[in-house]
Design an enzyme around this catalytic site. Structure first.
Site, PDB file in Angstrom:
ATOM      1  N   HIS A 158       0.537  -1.275  -0.059  1.00  0.00           N
ATOM      2  CA  HIS A 158      -0.166   0.036  -0.104  1.00  0.00           C
ATOM      3  C   HIS A 158       0.852   1.261  -0.115  1.00  0.00           C
ATOM      4  O   HIS A 158       0.451   2.493   0.206  1.00  0.00           O
ATOM      5  CB  HIS A 158      -1.083   0.021   1.323  1.00  0.00           C
ATOM      6  CG  HIS A 158      -0.125  -0.170   2.496  1.00  0.00           C
ATOM      7  ND1 HIS A 158       0.501  -1.500   2.890  1.00  0.00           N
ATOM      8  CD2 HIS A 158       0.237   0.591   3.405  1.00  0.00           C
ATOM      9  CE1 HIS A 158       1.085  -1.315   3.725  1.00  0.00           C
ATOM     10  NE2 HIS A 158       0.931  -0.184   4.267  1.00  0.00           N
ATOM     11  N   CYS A 159       2.320   0.993  -0.249  1.00  0.00           N
ATOM     12  CA  CYS A 159       2.965   2.108  -0.339  1.00  0.00           C
ATOM     13  C   CYS A 159       3.660   2.489  -1.733  1.00  0.00           C
ATOM     14  O   CYS A 159       3.394   3.655  -2.297  1.00  0.00           O
ATOM     15  CB  CYS A 159       4.148   1.930   0.628  1.00  0.00           C
ATOM     16  SG  CYS A 159       3.660   1.731   2.147  1.00  0.00           S
ATOM     17  N   ILE A 160       4.347   1.449  -2.234  1.00  0.00           N
ATOM     18  CA  ILE A 160       5.126   1.787  -3.347  1.00  0.00           C
ATOM     19  C   ILE A 160       4.134   2.006  -4.630  1.00  0.00           C
ATOM     20  O   ILE A 160       4.379   2.975  -5.576  1.00  0.00           O
ATOM     21  CB  ILE A 160       6.238   0.704  -3.651  1.00  0.00           C
ATOM     22  CG1 ILE A 160       6.998   0.557  -2.383  1.00  0.00           C
ATOM     23  CG2 ILE A 160       6.993   1.129  -5.072  1.00  0.00           C
ATOM     24  CD1 ILE A 160       7.857   1.672  -2.001  1.00  0.00           C
ATOM     25  N   VAL A 183       1.292   3.043  -4.708  1.00  0.00           N
ATOM     26  CA  VAL A 183       0.429   4.344  -4.277  1.00  0.00           C
ATOM     27  C   VAL A 183       1.146   5.727  -4.176  1.00  0.00           C
ATOM     28  O   VAL A 183       0.619   6.619  -5.029  1.00  0.00           O
ATOM     29  CB  VAL A 183      -0.266   3.958  -2.829  1.00  0.00           C
ATOM     30  CG1 VAL A 183      -1.106   5.119  -2.388  1.00  0.00           C
ATOM     31  CG2 VAL A 183      -1.183   2.671  -2.961  1.00  0.00           C
ATOM     32  N   ASP A 184       2.226   5.782  -3.496  1.00  0.00           N
ATOM     33  CA  ASP A 184       2.799   6.981  -3.135  1.00  0.00           C
ATOM     34  C   ASP A 184       3.190   7.671  -4.256  1.00  0.00           C
ATOM     35  O   ASP A 184       3.025   9.101  -4.409  1.00  0.00           O
ATOM     36  CB  ASP A 184       4.218   6.918  -2.318  1.00  0.00           C
ATOM     37  CG  ASP A 184       3.496   6.083  -1.022  1.00  0.00           C
ATOM     38  OD1 ASP A 184       2.445   6.039  -0.695  1.00  0.00           O
ATOM     39  OD2 ASP A 184       4.454   5.705   0.070  1.00  0.00           O
TER      40      ASP A 184
END
Ligand code: SAJ
Length: 448
Positions: free
Chosen positions: A286-288, A290-291
């Site tokens: 849910h980071c790479i 998304v960010d």
């Protein structure tokens, strides 16, 4: 910071700031965290271990009850540690937003996902900040930790808080400090990961730094909240772009008949100026994934075209489709069609040694295979069941018989618990997207 006489600026804190600084130093400050997930709960524990009385606030009753029972739901936080701090009454969790009034500092660690349209969803931050505003009082320090686009703190959070009539830097204090938790990392955790800190004013930076240096080894002050917000996005966009390069190298090496894994490992021997990234079935978590969209959204809002960042996102998001085409070609070489073939996927989590399936590219591969008529099975020791195309599918226990019964085995997540020798020996056809079978050779083993 230097003033016009070129002498170091002495930051004369207003009274609320002086009181807060004293309370932080003598641990009488009542500190709080909103959002008790894989970022917030470790933060609560480290604050309590440093001697503060900590209040955790979350909307989910199950999380609140679990914490108050001393039962951790975050693998990186041992229940034994949590239980002892709860028993010692250093930690208390609640759903009640009224608790915010009694707090001297509040760290906000809520999710920042994307909407379906791939633009930022700040609804969690807005809800948290409106709750803080409703209970804001002089002397409070607020630190936003959620990953977000540059400008969020000063363009959205600050105006919302100042609607209370209180003035930032004088009555209350506001900073941004990006979370850097790497779930499952055995070496780096909250106390020893340097913490970037950017305040709305120098007083805000000073007070937020004073708080976090009570339980984190190194604080890295920067000149503004925007810089601090941009640091985190640079870190994760750096990963996304470099993973895209690794993925494009995999596509090119396949085209040229070269083993990209051998090339990457050999390049990694360069002792300077190179950092290895590896191809895979796509970008998960849910980071790479998304960010970078938080950054490109902000760039476009400011009339800037972030070509490289967006192209990297396109390359990464094409990998699941590339995997499916590789599987189809491999079956074709065995005079088999994708339709009707029995395919076993090894691993559905978004990366090794985790049970997290958020944005997992493995699920996209399975859905695509199913849509083309393949009979799809999976085995993942961390993920007992998943919903695939509206139906619940259960993880199968691996055995030589199960493996031999498959037309193709696809390695999508290289959990260390997989029995590689058994897989390599009994599979008639394998496509390995993680080089898990690096120590095995054979006509039955194909790699990304
Ligand atoms: N991946 C590749 N090739 C690589 C590295 C990763 O395909 O060479 C894939 C992974 O399989 C996964 C995705 O990219 O699907 C993201 O992997 P990740 O290793 O970046 O891990 P995350 O997303 O769990 O956590 C990252 C943190 N990871 C590392 O720094 C190693 C860190 O960037 C942040 O602390 C965290 O995101 C966050 O919260 O932002």
């Amino acid at each position: 910071m230097r003033n016009k006489h070129n002498s170091p600026e002495v930051l004369e804190l207003t009274q609320p700031g002086k009181d807060l600084a004293r309370k932080i130093s003598d641990r009488s400050a009542r500190v709080g965290v909103i959002g008790l997930g894989y970022v917030g709960l470790p933060l609560v524990v480290e604050m309590a271990k440093a001697g503060f009385q900590v209040t955790g606030v979350d909307i989910e009753r199950t999380k609140v009850d679990s914490i108050n029972a001393g039962i951790s739901f975050v693998p990186d936080v041992p229940s034994k540690t949590l239980f002892s701090l709860v028993t010692a009454e250093k930690i208390k969790a609640t759903q009640s937003l009224a608790a915010l009034e009694s707090l001297d500092t509040i760290s906000i660690c809520v999710p920042t996902p994307l909407r379906k349209t791939k633009d930022p969803d700040l609804s969690y931050i807005i809800a948290a900040i409106e709750a803080v505003r409703n209970h804001l009082r002089p002397g409070q320090l607020l630190i936003l930790e959620s990953t977000t686009y540059p400008g969020t703190t000063e363009e959205l959070v600050l105006p919302t808080l100042e609607k209370s009539g209180l003035k930032v830097g004088k009555d209350f204090f506001l900073a941004y400090s990006p979370e850097r938790v790497d779930p499952g990392n055995r070496t780096y955790n909250t106390p020893n990961i340097p913490k970037v800190m950017g305040g709305v004013t120098p007083h805000c930076t000073k007070l937020a730094t004073l708080l976090y240096q009570q339980f984190i080894e190194r604080i890295v002050p920067v000149s503004s909240t925007r810089s601090a917000e941009m640091v985190k996005l640079l870190e994760n966009t750096f990963r996304s772009v470099n993973i895209a390069l690794a993925n494009e190298m995999a596509l090119l090496c396949h085209n040229l008949g070269i083993n990209v894994w051998e090339v990457m490992d050999a390049a990694k021997t360069k002792p300077f100026g190179f950092m290895a990234f590896y191809p895979g079935p796509g970008l998960g978590g849910h980071c790479i994934p998304v960010d970078p969209y938080y950054l490109t959204w902000k760039a476009r809002m400011n009339g800037f075209n972030p070509r490289l960042i967006e192209l990297a996102g396109e390359i990464n998001s094409q990998m699941p489709a590339f995997m499916i085409s590789r599987i189809a070609s491999a079956l074709n070489e065995h005079e088999k069609s994708l339709k009707g073939s029995k395919i076993l996927a090894l691993g559905v989590a978004y990366k090794r040694e985790t049970n997290d399936i958020r944005e997992s590219p493995a699920l996209e591969v399975l859905r695509g295979l199913h849509d083309k008529g393949a009979l799809v099975y999976y085995s993942d020791p961390y993920v007992p069941s998943v919903v695939l195309n509206g139906k619940s599918a259960k993880s199968v226990n691996l055995s030589p018989e199960i493996i031999r019964s498959m037309d193709c085995v696809v390695i999508l997540t290289d959990h260390s618990t997989f029995n590689s020798p058994m897989i390599a020996t009994h599979s008639s056809l394998i496509l390995d997207s993680r080089n898990m079978l690096r120590d095995f050779q054979g006509p039955n083993i194909l790699r990304l």
